[in-house]
Design a protein around this motif. Structure first.
Motif, PDB file in Angstrom:
ATOM      1  N   ARG A 390       0.859  -1.190   0.000  1.00  0.00           N
ATOM      2  CA  ARG A 390       0.000   0.000   0.000  1.00  0.00           C
ATOM      3  C   ARG A 390       0.889   1.231   0.000  1.00  0.00           C
ATOM      4  O   ARG A 390       1.847   1.311   0.769  1.00  0.00           O
ATOM      5  N   CYS A 439      -3.043   3.654  -3.206  1.00  0.00           N
ATOM      6  CA  CYS A 439      -3.039   2.526  -4.130  1.00  0.00           C
ATOM      7  C   CYS A 439      -2.670   1.261  -3.363  1.00  0.00           C
ATOM      8  O   CYS A 439      -1.864   1.309  -2.421  1.00  0.00           O
ATOM      9  N   GLU A 440      -3.270   0.155  -3.765  1.00  0.00           N
ATOM     10  CA  GLU A 440      -2.920  -1.145  -3.184  1.00  0.00           C
ATOM     11  C   GLU A 440      -2.587  -2.112  -4.306  1.00  0.00           C
ATOM     12  O   GLU A 440      -3.379  -2.315  -5.224  1.00  0.00           O
ATOM     13  N   TRP A 441      -1.378  -2.692  -4.245  1.00  0.00           N
ATOM     14  CA  TRP A 441      -0.987  -3.755  -5.161  1.00  0.00           C
ATOM     15  C   TRP A 441      -0.994  -5.082  -4.401  1.00  0.00           C
ATOM     16  O   TRP A 441      -0.465  -5.166  -3.286  1.00  0.00           O
ATOM     17  N   LYS A 451      -2.647  -7.485  -8.905  1.00  0.00           N
ATOM     18  CA  LYS A 451      -3.947  -6.831  -8.778  1.00  0.00           C
ATOM     19  C   LYS A 451      -3.713  -5.451  -8.180  1.00  0.00           C
ATOM     20  O   LYS A 451      -3.082  -5.323  -7.132  1.00  0.00           O
ATOM     21  N   LYS A 453      -5.634  -1.722  -7.083  1.00  0.00           N
ATOM     22  CA  LYS A 453      -6.893  -1.013  -6.887  1.00  0.00           C
ATOM     23  C   LYS A 453      -6.644   0.284  -6.139  1.00  0.00           C
ATOM     24  O   LYS A 453      -5.619   0.453  -5.469  1.00  0.00           O
ATOM     25  N   THR A 454      -7.589   1.189  -6.273  1.00  0.00           N
ATOM     26  CA  THR A 454      -7.584   2.446  -5.523  1.00  0.00           C
ATOM     27  C   THR A 454      -8.683   2.333  -4.486  1.00  0.00           C
ATOM     28  O   THR A 454      -9.863   2.437  -4.816  1.00  0.00           O
ATOM     29  N   PRO A 455      -8.349   2.085  -3.220  1.00  0.00           N
ATOM     30  CA  PRO A 455      -9.368   1.709  -2.244  1.00  0.00           C
ATOM     31  C   PRO A 455     -10.124   2.861  -1.605  1.00  0.00           C
ATOM     32  O   PRO A 455     -11.042   2.619  -0.821  1.00  0.00           O
ATOM     33  N   THR A 458     -13.294   6.154  -6.397  1.00  0.00           N
ATOM     34  CA  THR A 458     -13.049   5.949  -7.824  1.00  0.00           C
ATOM     35  C   THR A 458     -13.095   7.252  -8.597  1.00  0.00           C
ATOM     36  O   THR A 458     -12.500   7.375  -9.657  1.00  0.00           O
ATOM     37  N   ARG A 517     -15.644  -1.200   4.974  1.00  0.00           N
ATOM     38  CA  ARG A 517     -16.024  -0.809   3.623  1.00  0.00           C
ATOM     39  C   ARG A 517     -17.149   0.209   3.625  1.00  0.00           C
ATOM     40  O   ARG A 517     -17.984   0.249   4.523  1.00  0.00           O
ATOM     41  N   GLU A 528     -20.246   0.911  -6.113  1.00  0.00           N
ATOM     42  CA  GLU A 528     -18.825   0.619  -5.971  1.00  0.00           C
ATOM     43  C   GLU A 528     -18.641   0.058  -4.560  1.00  0.00           C
ATOM     44  O   GLU A 528     -18.801   0.763  -3.576  1.00  0.00           O
ATOM     45  N   ASP A 530     -15.944  -1.786  -3.172  1.00  0.00           N
ATOM     46  CA  ASP A 530     -14.638  -2.074  -2.593  1.00  0.00           C
ATOM     47  C   ASP A 530     -13.920  -0.804  -2.160  1.00  0.00           C
ATOM     48  O   ASP A 530     -12.742  -0.620  -2.438  1.00  0.00           O
TER      49      ASP A 530
END
Length: 613
Positions: A390, A439-441, A451, A453-455, A458, A517, A528, A530
């Protein structure tokens, strides 16, 4: 961000004496009257050093050339940038008594210290010459530590004694320039290519290094010793009680090169993982592991990069080192071609490397990712077959200064409430919001899958930087992260043509709940699902923070049992303060606001050092 100071360094000063070997044949031919003298010389090789007078003459000639050719010019600060201006040392520690609220009884005794840029001789400089113009960036001032000492008065229960002190970090180059009583090093971070090249060359000829050793970015503790650091040099050991500089930390001679501003302690072993870059010659990047007692380098390896990256961070998990190889590079040869020394190339490759703690370059498992820039990692950890990274990710770099058009930008934290930024304002600042979002990879060690995502959101990209966590969870799965919120109006000033002040001000704090969440409805009415929960603490209007850190509660049970502590400055009253905020109730009022006896300029990273280590 300071962070972001390139590690251009040459050890040209260490000129070894010339050793003249003994020559018996020559002695035999000399008259007998010299034989006793020469016999004694057999036990002592002749050592001839370069004559001191020649050194001094050469230096004076170069100095005269610089004085005649280069004009130092102060970079002006606008009224809104006034708290980027430097301050003087105050001398002895000053007792602090002005406070709103109350320091909690279970707050630990210790030192809250923050590093930052505090240039000598009036402020940041530019130079004008026949070669063109070169300038300092705001990250280049000499390091100054600002410390607040929290101790309980003996026999008085919960009564606190609070002291404030500041002091320059006295690196070798700081002392060089201080002794000269005027600016000496030519700025070479930004400007016309020829001017930057000549400034670099003249710095080497006069001082033996390309750039000053600034030590202005971070502070850290290892094995009950304390250090100041910027990644263009080795750490400086600091006496935490007096803030005196004790000298370079070389790990008993095992490390003599630049050192990351964000070393990481390994969970469980307390070893310290470091890395350092060298833009001049290979190896461009080396990684090291220092023993828990700080006395030896237990592992050191060349990662065999084919380019020199400007890398500010390294990550760790229980078993792995996490290496960022992104396309923000330093290349001296570009100056000769009339290009920039530091360049972000969005068309170049980007990858994240996962390496076993004592691995080598061949053992790294690389994961290709979309080109981006990351200065700060939030945390890394292992989750079954995946390594999770992260970070604060940007599609651009702020170094060198991007060419953006933001003259019409009218965005600030005034439009931020407890749930979101104004969407209309975000649309107006689309370019600006390409910077700094979470960002999370997820990197699968078995399949090689990535993978990303931008947690947070969006659509409304929250502008966040300078992340912190409870340091007991570095390298482990964590529930919470805390970041400083960029004030976008102040950030936009960084890109103005005539701007010379700092790149950002931080008008609030964010708490990220990684395991909670929230549902948000997108434009096409699709849910959305996630997105993580985010809470905010917004400072009063025109009040900005730096150096935020997490202070764990002494008998804390939960990860967020503790406080966020931050230096702040109110630009309306010109007062500097320290806020103490309950991390569990980050939206609430501060538990204490301590007013400092003098102004504290905006700076970089802070840390809390408990006295019971």
């Amino acid at each position: 961000m300071a962070a972001c100071i390139y590690a251009c360094q040459i050890n040209c000063r260490s000129q070894k004496p010339i050793i003249i070997p003994k020559c018996k044949d020559l002695r035999a031919s000399v008259s007998s009257t010299l034989k006793p003298f020469l016999t004694n010389l057999e036990h002592f090789p002749l050592i001839v050093d370069v004559p001191k007078v020649m050194k001094e003459t050469a230096f004076k000639l170069l100095d005269t050339f610089v004085d005649l050719t280069f004009e130092f010019v102060d970079q002006p600060l606008s009224p809104s940038q006034s708290n980027f201006a430097p301050v003087d040392e105050i001398g002895e520690a000053v007792r602090v008594t002005a406070m709103e609220g109350k320091i909690p009884n279970d707050f630990p005794e210790g030192v809250y210290v923050r590093n930052g840029s505090n240039p000598l001789y009036g402020g940041f400089k530019s130079t004008k010459s026949i070669f063109g113009k070169s300038s300092h960036l705001w990250i280049e001032g000499e390091g100054m530590l600002h410390a607040l000492y929290f101790t309980k008065e003996k026999g008085k229960g919960s009564k606190w004694n609070i002291l404030y002190k500041n002091k320059y970090v006295q690196t070798e180059t700081f002392n060089m320039e201080k002794n000269r009583k005027k600016p000496g090093f030519l700025p070479n971070m930004e400007g016309d290519a020829l001017a930057v090249l000549m400034a670099s060359l003249l710095n080497v000829l006069r001082y033996g290094v390309l750039h000053k050793y600034l030590s202005n970015t971070n502070v850290f503790e290892h094995s009950k010793k304390y250090y100041s650091i910027a990644e263009n040099h080795m750490p400086q050991e600091i006496n935490i009680q007096t803030l005196e500089t004790l000298g370079n930390w070389t790990v008993n001679g095992a490390w003599s090169q630049p050192f990351t501003a964000h070393p990481k302690k390994v969970p469980g072993s307390d070893e310290l993982v470091i890395m350092g870059i060298n833009p001049l010659i290979k190896p461009y990047l080396e990684l090291g592991v220092i023993s828990a007692d700080g006395k030896q380098m237990v592992h050191k390896v060349d990662l065999k990069f084919n380019r020199c990256i400007l890398c500010h961070e390294i990550g760790v998990t229980k078993r792995y080192n996490v290496i960022l190889d992104f396309p923000l590079t330093i290349d001296i040869s570009r100056l000769i071609r009339g290009e920039e020394l530091i360049k972000y190339d969005k068309d170049e490759y980007a990858r994240i490397g996962i390496m076993l703690r004592y691995g080598d370059a061949n053992s790294i498992k690389w994961f290709e990712v979309e080109p981006c820039c990351v200065f700060h990692i939030i945390n890394c950890f292992e989750d079954n077959d995946e390594v999770v990274v992260r970070a604060c990710r940007s599609r651009r770099s702020i170094i060198p200064r991007p060419k953006l058009t933001v003259d019409e930008l009218e965005l600030s934290l005034d439009g931020l409430n407890e749930t979101s930024f104004s969407k209309n304002n975000v649309q107006l600042s689309k370019e600006l919001f390409s910077f700094f979002h979470i960002c999370e990879w997820r990197l699968n060690m078995k399949t090689g899958e990535v993978k990303m995502k931008t947690p947070t959101t969006t659509e409304d990209q929250f502008v966040m930087e300078f992340p912190i966590i409870n340091e007991h969870f570095i390298g482990l799965k964590n529930k919470f992260g805390y970041l400083q919120l960029v004030d976008s109006e102040a950030f936009s000033n960084y890109f103005a043509k005539n701007s010379s002040g700092g790149f950002a001000k931080f008008g609030g704090l964010a708490k990220l709940h990684f395991e909670e969440r929230e549902v948000e409805i997108s434009k096409d009415d699709k849910e959305e699902e996630d997105l993580i929960k985010v809470e905010y603490h917004i400072f009063p209007k025109n009040t900005f923070c730096t150096g935020a850190t997490f202070v764990p509660k002494l008998e804390g049970v939960d990860e967020d049992d503790g406080w966020i502590v931050a230096f702040t400055h109110n630009e309306n009253t010109n007062e500097s303060q320290v806020y103490i905020i309950d991390a569990k109730k980050i939206k609430g009022e501060p538990v204490a606001i301590i007013t400092l006896p003098c102004r504290v300029p905006y700076g970089f990273h802070g840390a809390f050092m408990p006295l019971n280590l």
